[in-house]
Write an enzyme that holds these catalytic residues in place. Structure first.
Site, PDB file in Angstrom:
ATOM      1  N   HIS A  99       0.850  -1.200   0.000  1.00  0.00           N
ATOM      2  CA  HIS A  99       0.000   0.000   0.000  1.00  0.00           C
ATOM      3  C   HIS A  99       0.877   1.237   0.000  1.00  0.00           C
ATOM      4  O   HIS A  99       1.987   1.226   0.536  1.00  0.00           O
ATOM      5  CB  HIS A  99      -0.957   0.003   1.198  1.00  0.00           C
ATOM      6  CG  HIS A  99      -0.290  -0.247   2.503  1.00  0.00           C
ATOM      7  ND1 HIS A  99       0.072  -1.516   2.929  1.00  0.00           N
ATOM      8  CD2 HIS A  99       0.116   0.596   3.470  1.00  0.00           C
ATOM      9  CE1 HIS A  99       0.655  -1.429   4.103  1.00  0.00           C
ATOM     10  NE2 HIS A  99       0.704  -0.152   4.446  1.00  0.00           N
ATOM     11  N   HIS A 101       0.949   5.071   1.232  1.00  0.00           N
ATOM     12  CA  HIS A 101       0.326   6.082   2.093  1.00  0.00           C
ATOM     13  C   HIS A 101       0.337   7.427   1.376  1.00  0.00           C
ATOM     14  O   HIS A 101       1.347   7.818   0.778  1.00  0.00           O
ATOM     15  CB  HIS A 101       1.139   6.267   3.383  1.00  0.00           C
ATOM     16  CG  HIS A 101       1.101   5.113   4.327  1.00  0.00           C
ATOM     17  ND1 HIS A 101       0.244   5.050   5.393  1.00  0.00           N
ATOM     18  CD2 HIS A 101       1.830   3.969   4.367  1.00  0.00           C
ATOM     19  CE1 HIS A 101       0.450   3.932   6.070  1.00  0.00           C
ATOM     20  NE2 HIS A 101       1.410   3.252   5.460  1.00  0.00           N
TER      21      HIS A 101
END
Ligand code: 5GP
Ligand code: ZN
Length: 137
Positions: A99, A101
């Protein structure tokens, strides 16, 4: 990946505050935000980290993060945005589904995202790394 929470969120099996979705990615608001609008870009396919994702998908992830981060800044009224991506427990990764951020920054709040204490580059570290990395590139 059966037990991966971000697989379930990315593919819509678990509801999330989605701010962007296309065929390959979903961007969601982080449940533990560092600042207002802190969001995560998740690929729909499971890759544990940056070293597992194929180059072409990694490139797409970054251009998608660019698009979403620009819109997110405007939507949240932020003046800056930090893009952070952790790989491995030692680097602060806690969810092992890649992922990115996106952490909006606000002048009035100071710097809300990932911060570190700058040290001083010493000769031993510099020589070791400059020499050793040639073996791995
Ligand atoms: P990491 O430390 O792995 O780079 O980041 C994991 C992030 O995922 C953290 O910022 C954490 O707050 C967020 N997070 C963990 N579980 C969930 C969840 O179920 N939903 C959402 N939206 N965020 C989560
Ligand atoms: Zn996953």
């Amino acid at each position: 990946m059966e037990d991966c929470i971000f697989c379930k969120i990315a593919n819509g099996e678990i509801p999330s505050a989605t701010i962007y979705e296309d065929g390959d990615f979903r961007a969601i608001l982080d449940l533990g935000p560092a600042s207002k609008g802190h969001a995560l870009l998740l690929p729909k396919k499971h890759y544990a980290d940056l070293f597992e994702i194929p180059d072409e998908d990694a490139a797409k992830a970054f251009t998608t993060a660019k698009k979403v981060a620009g819109a997110l800044m405007k939507a949240a009224g932020a003046e800056g945005i930090q893009i952070v991506q952790n790989n491995g427990e030692a680097a602060g990764q806690t969810v092992f589904h890649l992922h990115i951020h996106m952490i909006p920054g606000y002048k009035k709040d100071g710097h809300p995202g990932a911060v570190w204490n700058p040290g001083t580059l010493n000769d031993a570290d510099r020589n070791e790394i400059v020499e050793n990395i040639k073996k791995y590139l």
